[in-house]
Motif scaffolding. Structure first.
Motif, PDB file in Angstrom:
ATOM      1  N   SER A  17      58.598  31.528 -40.809  1.00  0.00           N
ATOM      2  CA  SER A  17      59.776  32.604 -40.364  1.00  0.00           C
ATOM      3  C   SER A  17      59.094  33.918 -40.447  1.00  0.00           C
ATOM      4  O   SER A  17      59.415  34.764 -39.502  1.00  0.00           O
ATOM      5  N   PHE A  45      64.257  38.281 -42.942  1.00  0.00           N
ATOM      6  CA  PHE A  45      65.514  38.799 -42.471  1.00  0.00           C
ATOM      7  C   PHE A  45      65.378  40.289 -42.444  1.00  0.00           C
ATOM      8  O   PHE A  45      64.597  41.192 -43.092  1.00  0.00           O
ATOM      9  N   PRO A  87      68.105  37.393 -38.738  1.00  0.00           N
ATOM     10  CA  PRO A  87      66.771  37.062 -39.083  1.00  0.00           C
ATOM     11  C   PRO A  87      65.688  37.879 -38.357  1.00  0.00           C
ATOM     12  O   PRO A  87      65.923  38.415 -37.282  1.00  0.00           O
TER      13      PRO A  87
END
Length: 526
Positions: free
Chosen positions: A37, A140, A359
């Protein structure tokens, strides 16, 4: 189908064991996914990429995916008329993934672990270890520098909510879903059943028990059957509320002198456990209490079988009364009666219920448009769409005042959209369409004002302890499992005494307590 207490317990235990393997696999891949991520954010979230996408999007509707909770069955459809009007007013096209309250935490964890995170995701517990870890990994957006650019977003959310949702670094990684801090969930009773049985609203635990017993045993629905209960609520909520009533503490940490103490080890928690066990033994609670889901909890009340629930004061006509009246035509809105306090205790809210996080896979330009979307949604013009719906369909204008048609609003899932944005401006409060609903509004306002004078905040919200992050998940599971066994009679109350004696002075608990105390002192500036 109702299960016996023992069968319900073993069904829950079996389900937990079945999930354990998949949860372990998710946990095992979490580190790699978090890193993935972060890398995706670094590649796709830069300013140059953001400007390119922003330029392309500014000319048309903002397309975004949203994941949030819903208490409705079924939830709002994609072509829902209220949704379309909100989209038109905010220049957006929303793809909403509605998830039942009953399984939201599980589905959210899967989404976070897989990396399939919608553009705007409701994080129901922003302080759990998974979200904290992902924030630390940069997964995030930190929206702190941007909040000032969106006045409705900033001022339409209680200040306490912005403060309590900050992470350890003092930054906000999500938009608090605004809630009235003076409308925390607490006991709400059937006033018509009280009147029928010549009872007064309870103010002490003794009176509360007597009321529950009467509701369960004195046939308040008048059908001649032994099919009613004193209280319908989820097991966690049941324990939390009863323990708060006995300890006078909102949450799991109590300030004693200048130190925080974990409430599970307080003697009053034992009293609350005895209270709950006796209530279950005498069948004042549903037999399948341990496995009740939120929808089942509400169905028992709406089905004229439960004399009380634990919920917010504003849920009366929107969630319960309309359906209940189909079975009990004489039920009045004022019969949905919130209690002011029990033993002088009532909890104070935090001003939020979860947060909306974005995100880092979302480019900066789109992130700003999402903030602008919510800022616009929080205006009275757009907020009025979900509160009042369409004129001639969901409300009529009478003498210049919008008078809602609750049945039409409920049918079109108007309240579902509060699970995304919940404007709290009092001017958006709907005018009562009937004298009874006006009386209920006045009753609610009066009780909330009384609660505000004595309500107790949860002082631990947002506090962080590294040891607690490691220790608490397993400790709380042990506590819940043991309480479950005691309540249904599989373990004696002495098992609780043994557990407390063994656990409260363990090195991990002592260290966790020290760290939580330090975090509290840091917050208050000591």
């Amino acid at each position: 189908m109702h299960l016996s207490g023992e069968k319900a317990y073993w069904r829950v235990t079996k389900r937990k064991k079945q999930k354990k393997g998949s949860q372990s696999r998710i946990a095992g891949t979490m580190a790699a996914l978090l890193l993935s991520s972060a890398l995706l954010a670094a590649c796709g979230g830069g300013k140059a990429a953001g400007k390119t996408e922003g330029a392309a999007q500014d000319s048309g509707p903002l397309e975004l995916s949203i994941m949030t909770v819903t208490p409705s069955t079924p939830p709002a459809s994609d072509d829902n008329v209220i949704k379309r009007e909100i989209e038109k007013a905010t220049n957006s096209k929303m793809s909403i993934r509605w998830v039942s309250n009953n399984i939201y935490t599980e589905k959210l964890n899967i989404a976070l672990a897989s990396g399939d995170i919608p553009d705007l995701t409701m994080i129901n517990d922003p302080f759990n270890s998974t979200f904290r870890t992902m924030v630390a990994q940069g997964a995030f957006w930190d929206i702190t520098p941007y909040i000032k650019d969106y006045p409705n977003l900033q001022n339409g959310t209680p200040k306490i909510a912005w403060e309590l949702t900050k992470m350890e670094d003092g930054k906000n990684y999500g938009i608090p879903r605004a809630r009235d801090e003076n409308d925390e969930a607490f006991l709400i009773v059937r006033k018509d059943w009280l009147d029928k049985l010549n009872l007064k609203p309870p103010t002490t635990t003794e009176e509360l028990y007597a009321m529950m017993k009467a509701f369960a045993e004195q046939d308040p629905d008048g059908n001649g059957k032994n099919d009613t209960f004193g209280l319908s609520t989820g097991f966690d909520t049941l324990l939390g509320t009863f323990e708060g009533i006995f300890t006078g503490v909102n949450g799991k940490w109590k300030l004693e002198g200048d130190k925080l103490v974990y409430t599970a080890f307080l003697p009053e928690v034992r009293k609350a456990l005895e209270f709950t066990t006796q209530a279950y033994k005498e069948k004042l609670l549903p037999e399948d209490q341990l496995s009740l889901k939120l929808t089942q909890v509400r169905d028992l009340y709406k089905g004229n079988r439960a004399g009380s629930v634990i919920d917010k004061t504003g849920t009366g006509n929107r969630v319960y009364a309309t359906d209940l009246r189909k079975l009990v035509p004489t039920f009045k809105d004022t019969d949905f009666y919130p209690l002011t306090s029990i033993n002088g205790f009532t909890p104070k809210g935090t001003g939020f219920n979860g947060i909306l996080a974005i995100p880092k896979t979302v480019p900066e330009a789109k992130m700003k448009r999402i903030l602008k979307l919510i800022d616009t949604w929080m205006t009275n013009e757009v907020g009025a769409i979900q509160r009042f719906g369409l004129e001639g369909v969901h409300h009529n204008v009478v003498n210049g005042v919008k008078v809602t048609i609750p049945e039409k609003l409920n049918a079109d899932n108007a309240s579902d959209f509060n699970q995304i944005v919940n404007p709290t401006d009092p001017s958006l409060d709907a005018a009562a369409p009937t004298p009874d609903m006006k009386a209920a509004d006045d009753q609610k306002r009066r009780i909330q004002e009384e609660r505000a004078k004595i309500s107790v905040p949860d002082i631990s919200v947002g506090l962080s302890s590294p040891t607690a992050l490691m220790v608490l998940p397993d400790l709380e599971k042990q506590i819940l499992d043991l309480k479950s066994k005691i309540v249904i009679g599989r373990e004696p109350i002495s098992a609780w005494d043994d557990f407390v004696a063994k656990t409260k002075n363990s090195p991990d608990v002592i260290k966790m307590t020290e760290e939580m105390t330090q975090a509290y002192h840091k917050r208050i500036g000591k």
